[in-house]
Design a protein around this motif. Structure first.
Motif, PDB file in Angstrom:
ATOM      1  N   ASP A 162      29.200  21.910  46.335  1.00 30.06           N
ATOM      2  CA  ASP A 162      30.440  21.389  45.666  1.00 30.06           C
ATOM      3  C   ASP A 162      31.139  22.444  45.240  1.00 30.06           C
ATOM      4  O   ASP A 162      30.895  23.393  44.515  1.00 30.06           O
ATOM      5  CB  ASP A 162      30.019  20.390  44.475  1.00 30.06           C
ATOM      6  CG  ASP A 162      29.087  21.085  43.553  1.00 30.06           C
ATOM      7  OD1 ASP A 162      28.442  22.055  43.865  1.00 30.06           O
ATOM      8  OD2 ASP A 162      28.924  20.582  42.341  1.00 30.06           O
ATOM      9  N   CYS A 206      36.682  14.344  38.809  1.00 33.58           N
ATOM     10  CA  CYS A 206      35.260  14.458  38.080  1.00 33.58           C
ATOM     11  C   CYS A 206      34.405  13.111  38.556  1.00 33.58           C
ATOM     12  O   CYS A 206      34.833  11.948  38.005  1.00 33.58           O
ATOM     13  CB  CYS A 206      35.245  14.635  36.729  1.00 33.58           C
ATOM     14  SG  CYS A 206      33.800  14.413  35.587  1.00 33.58           S
ATOM     15  N   CYS A 239      35.299  24.183  33.313  1.00 27.10           N
ATOM     16  CA  CYS A 239      34.230  23.571  33.462  1.00 27.10           C
ATOM     17  C   CYS A 239      33.159  23.947  32.399  1.00 27.10           C
ATOM     18  O   CYS A 239      33.479  24.697  31.394  1.00 27.10           O
ATOM     19  CB  CYS A 239      33.405  23.168  34.587  1.00 27.10           C
ATOM     20  SG  CYS A 239      32.918  24.758  35.358  1.00 27.10           S
ATOM     21  N   GLY A 241      28.382  17.238  36.795  1.00 27.67           N
ATOM     22  CA  GLY A 241      28.158  18.758  37.258  1.00 27.67           C
ATOM     23  C   GLY A 241      26.808  18.871  37.736  1.00 27.67           C
ATOM     24  O   GLY A 241      26.558  19.342  38.726  1.00 27.67           O
ATOM     25  N   GLU A 251      35.598  18.638  40.819  1.00 29.77           N
ATOM     26  CA  GLU A 251      34.444  18.390  40.066  1.00 29.77           C
ATOM     27  C   GLU A 251      33.996  16.962  40.668  1.00 29.77           C
ATOM     28  O   GLU A 251      33.019  16.409  40.354  1.00 29.77           O
ATOM     29  CB  GLU A 251      34.620  18.202  38.690  1.00 29.77           C
ATOM     30  CG  GLU A 251      34.677  19.574  37.934  1.00 29.77           C
ATOM     31  CD  GLU A 251      33.417  20.356  37.762  1.00 29.77           C
ATOM     32  OE1 GLU A 251      32.579  19.930  38.306  1.00 29.77           O
ATOM     33  OE2 GLU A 251      33.778  21.645  37.710  1.00 29.77           O
ATOM     34  N   ALA A 267      39.180  24.706  41.044  1.00 29.79           N
ATOM     35  CA  ALA A 267      38.032  23.906  40.872  1.00 29.79           C
ATOM     36  C   ALA A 267      38.180  22.419  41.192  1.00 29.79           C
ATOM     37  O   ALA A 267      39.241  21.736  40.711  1.00 29.79           O
ATOM     38  CB  ALA A 267      37.688  24.186  39.460  1.00 29.79           C
ATOM     39  N   THR A 321      33.104  23.964  42.699  1.00 32.98           N
ATOM     40  CA  THR A 321      33.843  23.894  41.449  1.00 32.98           C
ATOM     41  C   THR A 321      34.405  25.193  41.065  1.00 32.98           C
ATOM     42  O   THR A 321      35.481  25.546  41.556  1.00 32.98           O
ATOM     43  CB  THR A 321      32.348  23.631  40.665  1.00 32.98           C
ATOM     44  OG1 THR A 321      31.329  24.597  40.769  1.00 32.98           O
ATOM     45  CG2 THR A 321      31.657  22.321  40.902  1.00 32.98           C
TER      46      THR A 321
END
Lengths: 339, 339
Positions: free
Chosen positions: A222, A200, A339, A79, A273, A271, A224
């Motif tokens: 990004d 992820c 997250c 992240g 990741e 979301a 998320t």
């Protein structure tokens, strides 16, 4: 430290047990000379050829701690690496702050720290400073992790959410909604013929590849929390432009689409990741797309739309049926603690 | 946003309510152009005359959130400013990560953010990046804050816990135990004729003053969790030297001493949040002490001992009665969630 042990309040005392935990878990996995100094702050050299650095932070409270495709530790590294990358920065250093709940199995902590260290190695960054606090049972949920990151912004790279220009092309790096629907399926105990796996991943390599392909990349984000829809709205508002996207061009795995329909969710708000949105000048769009598709985290990259002069601040979706609808930012909460 | 409101799960969604919270609370108080960009990471200029930077992080889980002399927000700024300062760095930038419990009164959050902003201004630093997560009621205790900090290390400044040398003088910047015993008295509902007040303060100004006075400052540490005893043990171990301190030279307020005796605690192990320990070459000790005493956070500074060749790795206390005893690192937990 026996792996069958549990976190005690004294692991947060700053005294002997804190030192044992640092040496036997954190230093063991995040071994580097800077961290091993155990000073109050890491002292790091500048790099002579760049004149700006990027700084970011995120806390991670995901539930459950372990999920297909990752865990809270991998997520906490990815992240923050990704947030730095979205400014075109090359991520270099990470800090890690742990808030542990009394009673957390040490085995779980070590598994998470091992995963963080492996992800950091894969992303080519170092964890150079850290902190551990312990709170009484019932005052946290297992553990929370904060990471902050420092990266260098190469001279000439200027990427921000405010730079989208009419005519630019919008690219997404792959299928959307994988992370959110994986967590959802874990929480609800759902299983499918095609198992869902979180996407992820650290995106700094993909960003380096696409910046290599073009000097006309205007925005990177990004998607998320809040998903693709929220990120596109942020870009439209910040850049004061309109965005038009085509539903049929947005890559979504059939398992994700199916679960979304089952639960009444829209993948646009789910979301991710390990995905990013690129806004790039039309002249370079083909080269950027090609560069992305050769990278392991961009194989499903697709052009999904365009920046337009019309309806500034708004995102408009052309549906599979040919109709248009306004796509707003996420309102309310869809999937807490994603997250 | 009405001040009578409470934190909802949707404040952590990444969507519209998250944006409202950022604009109406965080940007309102931490206003600076970098943060206002709302990009994924802050991009900051290098400063040409220094070649190294310092990086640190701490999470704050103190209970109660508000206490005489400060609150979790002030503490979160001071703690990270102080960790940077202990490497001789000039603190410049902070990140702030909030983990909020559903139901937290917005009024409390705004009071805490206001306090962080005021402390940041007093310390001359900027909060340039942030993050907010929300967890369900019962999964956190009000709020937790993480701060990470970046500072610049002036050329020629080399301060670390490994540099104490035999003959050096040990100075403490003021009375010990004020923070820990203030929190303890709040938790236990004790009141005294002389009210206890936390020493929570940003020490970068004091550090600048003492570094101005001497180029032979070898170590700086702030005795937070684990107290003075633990910090001295860390220095003795890291530098492979012995430390001798004199009980009668260590400044302790009578109210702190009294409460410690009442509760069977040793002030040497009680946390401080606005104090530091200096190890300096004997030749400059007088100048450093004088410089510290003219600073608002060093008026009670005192020489408390010496670095010795004997008993490397050990701290020995000469008591008021003239006897000697070994002072070990804190073992177990004395006051949980003190910072």
């Amino acid at each position: 430290m026996p792996k069958t042990g549990k976190i005690l309040m004294a692991h947060g005392s700053g005294g002997q047990l804190s030192h044992d935990l640092v040496e036997q878990v954190f230093l063991k996995h995040f071994h580097n000379p800077t961290l091993a100094n155990l000073d109050d702050a890491a002292v790091l050299p500048y790099f002579a050829n760049d004149s700006r650095f990027a700084l970011t932070t995120d806390s991670y409270v995901i539930h459950p701690l372990f999920f297909p495709g990752g865990d809270i530790g991998k997520l906490a590294v990815c992240g923050t690496v990704n947030d730095l990358s979205m400014r075109g920065a090359r991520p270099l250093y990470l800090t890690a702050g742990f808030i542990l709940e009394e009673g957390l199995p040490l085995e779980d902590l070590e598994r998470i720290v091992t995963s963080m260290a492996a992800t950091a190695r894969a992303a080519g960054i170092q964890v150079v400073a850290g902190d551990t606090k312990v709170v009484e049972r019932g005052n946290a949920d297992g553990l929370f992790i904060n990471t902050a990151g420092v990266g260098l912004v190469p001279d000439g790279v200027n990427i921000s959410g405010a730079d989208a220009q009419a005519g630019d092309v919008v690219i997404v790096s792959g299928t959307i909604g994988d992370h959110g629907m994986t967590i959802m399926s874990q929480r609800e105990g759902l299983s499918f013929n095609t198992p869902l796996v979180s996407d992820c991943a650290p995106l700094n390599g993909l960003v380096a590849a696409l910046l290599e392909a073009s000097s006309a990349v205007h925005c990177l984000r990004d998607p998320t929390r809040g998903g693709l829809a929220t990120v596109l709205n942020e870009l439209a508002r910040r850049s004061r432009v309109g965005i038009e996207i085509k539903e049929t061009h947005i890559p979504v795995r059939s398992a994700v689409q199916g679960l979304c329909e089952l639960l009444g969710l829209d993948p646009l708000y789910v979301a991710n990741e390990g995905k990013l949105v690129v806004v790039v000048a039309e002249k370079d769009a083909k080269e950027v797309l090609a560069a992305m598709r050769t990278h392991e985290y961009g194989t499903d990259a697709a052009v999904i739309g365009r920046i337009v002069l019309a309806h500034p601040g708004r995102v408009v979706l052309r549906t599979a049926l040919g109709t248009c609808r306004i796509v707003d930012m996420l309102v309310g909460e869809q999937l807490p603690r994603i997250c």
